[in-house]
Design an enzyme around this catalytic site. Sequence first.
Site, PDB file in Angstrom:
ATOM      1  N   LYS A  48      -6.807   3.685   8.187  1.00 36.62           N
ATOM      2  CA  LYS A  48      -5.926   4.675   7.582  1.00 36.62           C
ATOM      3  C   LYS A  48      -6.566   6.069   7.560  1.00 36.62           C
ATOM      4  O   LYS A  48      -5.902   7.077   7.822  1.00 36.62           O
ATOM      5  CB  LYS A  48      -5.560   4.241   6.165  1.00 36.62           C
ATOM      6  CG  LYS A  48      -4.684   2.994   6.109  1.00 36.62           C
ATOM      7  CD  LYS A  48      -4.440   2.528   4.694  1.00 36.62           C
ATOM      8  CE  LYS A  48      -3.555   1.286   4.659  1.00 36.62           C
ATOM      9  NZ  LYS A  48      -3.344   0.784   3.293  1.00 36.62           N
ATOM     10  N   SER A 101       0.803  -1.224   0.000  1.00 38.66           N
ATOM     11  CA  SER A 101       0.000   0.000   0.000  1.00 38.66           C
ATOM     12  C   SER A 101       0.842   1.283   0.000  1.00 38.66           C
ATOM     13  O   SER A 101       0.288   2.369  -0.137  1.00 38.66           O
ATOM     14  CB  SER A 101      -0.941   0.002   1.214  1.00 38.66           C
ATOM     15  OG  SER A 101      -0.210  -0.006   2.420  1.00 38.66           O
TER      16      SER A 101
END
Length: 813
Positions: A748, A705
């Site tokens: 996140k 990511s």
Amino acid sequence: MSENESKNPPEAKESTSLDVGVEGAGKADKIKIPNEMPVLPVRDTVVFPSMVAALTVSTERDLKLLNHVLAGNRFLSLVAQKDKEAKVVKQSDLYSYSTAAVVLQMLRMPDNSAKMLVQGIRRVRIDEYTQTDPYFKARVTVLEDTLEHDMETEALARNAADQFIRMISMAPSLPEELKIAIVNIDSPSRLADMIASHLNVSIAEKQQVLEAIDVKARLQKVTALITSEMEVLEMATKIQSQVKSEMEKGQKEYYLRQQLKAIQEELGEGDERTVEVKELTKKIEEAKMSPEAKKEAERELSRLSKMSTASAEYTVSRTYLDLMVALPWSISTTDNLDIQAARKVLDEDHYDLEKVKERILEYLAVRKLKQDMKGPILCFVGPPGTGKTSIGMSIARAIGRKFFRMSLGGVRDEAEIRGHRRTYIGALPGRIIQGLRKVGSNNPVFMLDEIDKLGADFRGDPSAALLEVLDPEQNHAFSDHYLDVPFDLTNVMFITTANILDPIPPALKDRMEVLELPGYTAEEKVFIAKQFTIPKQLKEHGLTKEQITIEDDAIKAIISDYTREAGIRNLEREIAHICRKAAKNIASGEKKSVTVTADQLHNLLGPIKFFSEAAERTSEAGVATGLAWTQAGGDILFIEATSMPGTGKLMLTGQLGDVIKESAQAAMSYIRAKSTKLGITFKDFNKYDFHIHIPAGAIPKDGPSAGVTMAMALISLLKEIPILSHVAMTGEITLRGRVLPVGGIKEKVLAAKRAGITTVVLPKRNEKDLVEVPENAKKELQFVFVEKVDDMLPIVFGIKEPGKKKKKIFSKT
């Protein structure tokens, strides 16, 4: 109707004696039988020729028939009923073969019934009923026996006589005088009829003997019936012998036990042992165990009663029985199925956690409709400090069940779950059974805490032992090694907790319903602090609301400057620190009340621990802000890139895994291949080495990511343009520059909000994951969804490029 009378008739008010005109049964053949005679249905017997029987008649119909017979020639036909329960007899209910008989004597009884003594004369066949009212009358044909005087007939007759004499000796209901009568009968026909009349067989079988005109066939039938009856009598004799033997054995045991009791009393051992055995027997009955468990407990109690109290086995056996009677085999608490009341309790104890609360309320709703519903097996997954363990206690309080918590952190021995076998010294049951014994209920809320921290070594794998416990299709017969009998766990509500799912074995994970508990936003933490944490700490430190006041700006400052976490555990510690300071000032008399503001936190908690360094770190070219998922709920990463003279090498530092290294190489290859399209004027890639560093090098990092973040850091370095400080990003990169979706979006996004980020760049295919993000976070953040790396340039650098389409943005409004 009529029935067989085996006893002497009671005293009658009238007696009539009639002379048949025959001197003996042997002269019955000389009697002339009329062709037409009355027919009397006989309910529960078959009268054979030459036999004398006592019959009772009580119905009006039968009494009229008897009066007619007495007034006439005294002959009548005795025919058996097919169904002895029939009240109204029809022609179809009667057999077609019967016995012509003559009335010998009649007695009228006080209850208007009559008893008569009849003697069978000859076999007859009913040809046609000539009268049905007021009683049956029929034309009959007298039947002659078919008899061959040969050796086979004689042998059959002798065998039948011998067998019947043996049977008389075995059957207590048959008189011994029958033996003499059987020996004195010369006629095979009369012998068969005599034996058949005394056999304890059905009416249908006796009727078959009556209808057998051939004497040889009749003897064969009678022999078969005798053989069958003898087998029954022999079996009965055998059973009686066994019962007698058991009784003698029981009497012997009783006598020996009484002697043993007397000896024990003399030795001073008897009283205590007897009392213990009686108490345990009573407790076993009261425990309402399963049949298998009760059988095992009684077997162990029998062993205990024969042991000496000084024996080492005595203590082991007694401890086992104490456990068996203490377990809640049939004891359960009543669930509180008031859904509104349960919701109120859950809201009182915890803020948010809507998924968990909704799941519990759904369980209660189904439980209300289906009483025998199996307990659910839930797994709460989330960062530390989000309330996973405490919500278990709240659930137990909401539904009115008892609560037991079992920590699995560091457990490496399978015996902790299944227990030890009783053969080992110091053996104990597993912690599952121990917990049920402690709470005293077979339907508690059973929390298995930190299931992701289980270990395995040479003592076995505890996670494998949990497969049976946490499987609704197997745990109805959970077998503990110490208990050694199945225990039903279907009523238990199992709740497990974990910080991450990865360490949990797939087979175990598949048995649980996973519910994720996300981290909290700053606004949610402020609310939780005011409603839950501060009142709790005031109570624990002996303070009142009048003595200490913590203002909202102080709470916000604690959250932003002194804690950085997904949960509220550190927030609670800092508030407890403030309460201790206030308690010291009030207890010493320095102050009567304390008001805490944001300006005073420096004096109370010390220097600020966390800074919002996004603006400072990204002020130079070559630094990009990325988003990462962690066990604590999510965090931001500052990825730095720099260049130096060299040979075109790419260096990576920061304790990185293989996947994240490959993402950096893919990003570098894409930039070199598409440098012109990206507006990069840097040409001499082979004359420089490039270095990508992710700070916090002590923390291992891996995953795809960070691919776009490393690409943006390199582009920023090569274009010499700094990235906007309020922008953070996440996504996987391909060699063609496509941005692929990643996981952990909710964590996140919350990490970005805690760090003061206002714009989040996400892969286009992660747009669907915003459903899980709290609404207040959506309102305060802008979300930009991209499909390619070059689409990100206007967003991260704040430059409008001509010809570019406007990207889809979720803004604050």
